[in-house]
Design an enzyme around this catalytic site. Structure first.
Site, PDB file in Angstrom:
ATOM      1  N   SER A   1       4.487  -1.539   4.339  1.00 58.39           N
ATOM      2  CA  SER A   1       4.572  -2.777   4.665  1.00 58.39           C
ATOM      3  C   SER A   1       4.669  -3.974   3.733  1.00 58.39           C
ATOM      4  O   SER A   1       3.778  -3.806   2.581  1.00 58.39           O
ATOM      5  CB  SER A   1       3.114  -3.218   5.303  1.00 58.39           C
TER       6      SER A   1
ATOM      7  N   SER B   1       1.148   6.360   2.817  1.00 53.45           N
ATOM      8  CA  SER B   1       2.014   7.307   3.890  1.00 53.45           C
ATOM      9  C   SER B   1       3.424   7.909   3.190  1.00 53.45           C
ATOM     10  O   SER B   1       3.804   7.432   2.531  1.00 53.45           O
ATOM     11  CB  SER B   1       2.251   6.597   4.992  1.00 53.45           C
TER      12      SER B   1
ATOM     13  N   GLN C   1       0.739  -1.156   0.061  1.00 52.67           N
ATOM     14  CA  GLN C   1      -0.067  -0.116  -0.040  1.00 52.67           C
ATOM     15  C   GLN C   1       1.126   1.424  -0.063  1.00 52.67           C
ATOM     16  O   GLN C   1       1.624   1.460   1.052  1.00 52.67           O
ATOM     17  CB  GLN C   1      -0.814   0.153   1.055  1.00 52.67           C
TER      18      GLN C   1
ATOM     19  N   GLU D   1     -10.090  -2.292   5.180  1.00 52.57           N
ATOM     20  CA  GLU D   1      -8.964  -2.677   6.226  1.00 52.57           C
ATOM     21  C   GLU D   1      -9.544  -2.828   7.398  1.00 52.57           C
ATOM     22  O   GLU D   1      -8.984  -3.624   8.406  1.00 52.57           O
ATOM     23  CB  GLU D   1      -7.940  -1.384   6.311  1.00 52.57           C
TER      24      GLU D   1
ATOM     25  N   GLU E   1      -4.892   9.948  17.352  1.00 58.34           N
ATOM     26  CA  GLU E   1      -5.308  11.156  17.352  1.00 58.34           C
ATOM     27  C   GLU E   1      -6.400  11.463  16.183  1.00 58.34           C
ATOM     28  O   GLU E   1      -7.208  12.070  16.200  1.00 58.34           O
ATOM     29  CB  GLU E   1      -4.210  12.100  17.122  1.00 58.34           C
TER      30      GLU E   1
END
Length: 384
Positions: A165, A133, A130, A248, A369
């Site tokens: 990952s 990020s 994926q 997910e 958060e």
């Protein structure tokens, strides 16, 4: 007759019998291999197991039969994932393909894309990672800066992804990137499918606290993929990416909780062996961990449905915070011995590894958060 027609009880019995047989013969050595902080274990053997699962029809259960699935209901899928975890079967090397990009292709892909990409995922032949990020776009995913433009019938991708990952073993990466020059935030993003074996793709491992490297940095320096390897329309990547994040949090999380239960049992066993269970404070923490795990399962069942909404952030926030506390408890019950690595090879035991890796749980796949913000704004309707 489909799996759903037989009911989850029938599938559960079938899965239990098949797993017991399959994990007693050629694949007996794959039991318990892999998982968070241990993805380096037996990769080739686990990929052979993935192909064995696919050939026997135990991958992609919820997919249409046309693409190798069984059109199984969510209840059926939960039954399989729970039996899989109870059998101590190995961590799946194809879970990103089956659980994330596969359902996304089913929802947004063309017939040609479905025919090209879904069967190899079901068979266990192609692995995915994926590409979300970035160094400046982690939890703030809308700040993506990786760019792509069309040139000669191909997308040309340039930029950097982080915390990717299994990129070092993946054949393909689904990449969220900016394809409209000058666009900002959620606008102008596209969702591309990029092969990992092309020139211009550089994968660099990131060493974790556990000493292993299942996360990676991925650098795209003019990497190319066919113009047709885009899910959804150009500029509509944010909507596609959010759908992937919803998948997910799907049925496989119920199997994840069986793994959590096994970890908690080991923590309790260790507490009894070391005498830590005689400490009333630690004993209270152990009871609280058990109660919270029961609540986790009930909450997951309550929210399980084909089209998960923003409230799935509740599940991610809950399990990641719980698992981090379990890691701290795992260290506490070991006493001073938990502070020392194995004397011969300097490796960590299972409870030490649990403590170290669980520190990442509240950060990856959306930090705590950010999950609280999503719950507040999109589920409760509070102001930004």
């Amino acid at each position: 007759m489909s799996v759903s027609d037989r009911g989850a009880a029938g599938l559960r019995e079938e899965a239990r019998a098949w797993l017991e047989d399959a994990l007693s013969g050629e694949f007996a050595h794959v039991r318990g291999l892999g998982g968070p902080g241990r993805e380096h274990e037996g990769h080739e053997l686990r990929q052979a197991w993935e192909r064995h699962l696919g050939k026997a029809g135990w991958t992609c259960l919820g997919w249409p039969e046309r693409y190798g699935g069984r059109a199984a209901s969510l209840e059926d899928q939960v039954a399989f994932y729970e039996e899989y975890a109870r059998a101590d079967a190995p961590a799946r090397v194809g879970h990103i393909g089956e659980g994330l990009i596969g359902p996304t292709i089913l929802e947004f892909g063309t017939d040609e894309q479905k025919d090209r990409f879904l069967p190899p995922i079901q068979r266990g032949d192609e692995l995915w990672c994926q590409g979300y990020s970035e160094p400046e776009a982690g939890s703030d995913l809308a700040n993506v800066q990786t760019k792509a433009h069309l040139e000669g019938g191909e997308w040309v991708v340039t930029g950097q992804k982080a915390w990717t990952s299994l990129a070092h073993v993946a054949d393909w990466c689904f990449v969220l990137c900016r394809t409209e020059p000058g666009s900002q935030r959620h606008k102008g993003l596209s969702y591309l499918l990029v092969p990992m074996d092309r020139p211009g793709v550089d994968v660099r491992p990131i060493v974790q606290l556990t000493g292993t490297s299942e996360f990676n940095e991925v650098f795209f320096d003019g990497a190319r993929t066919a113009a047709g390897n885009i899910l959804g329309a150009p500029g509509d990547g944010w909507r596609v990416a959010m759908a992937t994040l919803g998948y997910e949090r799907g049925a496989s999380t119920l199997g994840q909780q069986i793994g959590f239960r096994r970890e908690l049992a080991k923590v309790i066993e260790t507490a009894g062996r070391t005498g830590a269970i005689d400490d009333p404070v630690l004993r209270d923490r152990l009871v609280q961990a058990w109660l919270e795990l029961e609540i986790m399962r009930l909450n997951a069942l309550r929210m399980l449905r084909p089209d998960p909404g923003p409230e799935v952030s509740i599940a991610k926030l809950y399990w990641s915070e719980w698992h981090r506390r379990l890691g701290e408890l795992a260290q506490a019950v070991q006493g001073k011995a938990g502070l020392v690595a194995e004397p011969v090879e300097g490796e960590f035991n299972d409870l030490q590894r649990l403590y170290l890796f669980s520190r990442a749980d509240t950060i990856y796949a959306g930090s705590s958060e950010i999950q609280r913000n999503i719950i507040a704004e999109r589920t409760l309707g509070l102001p930004r």
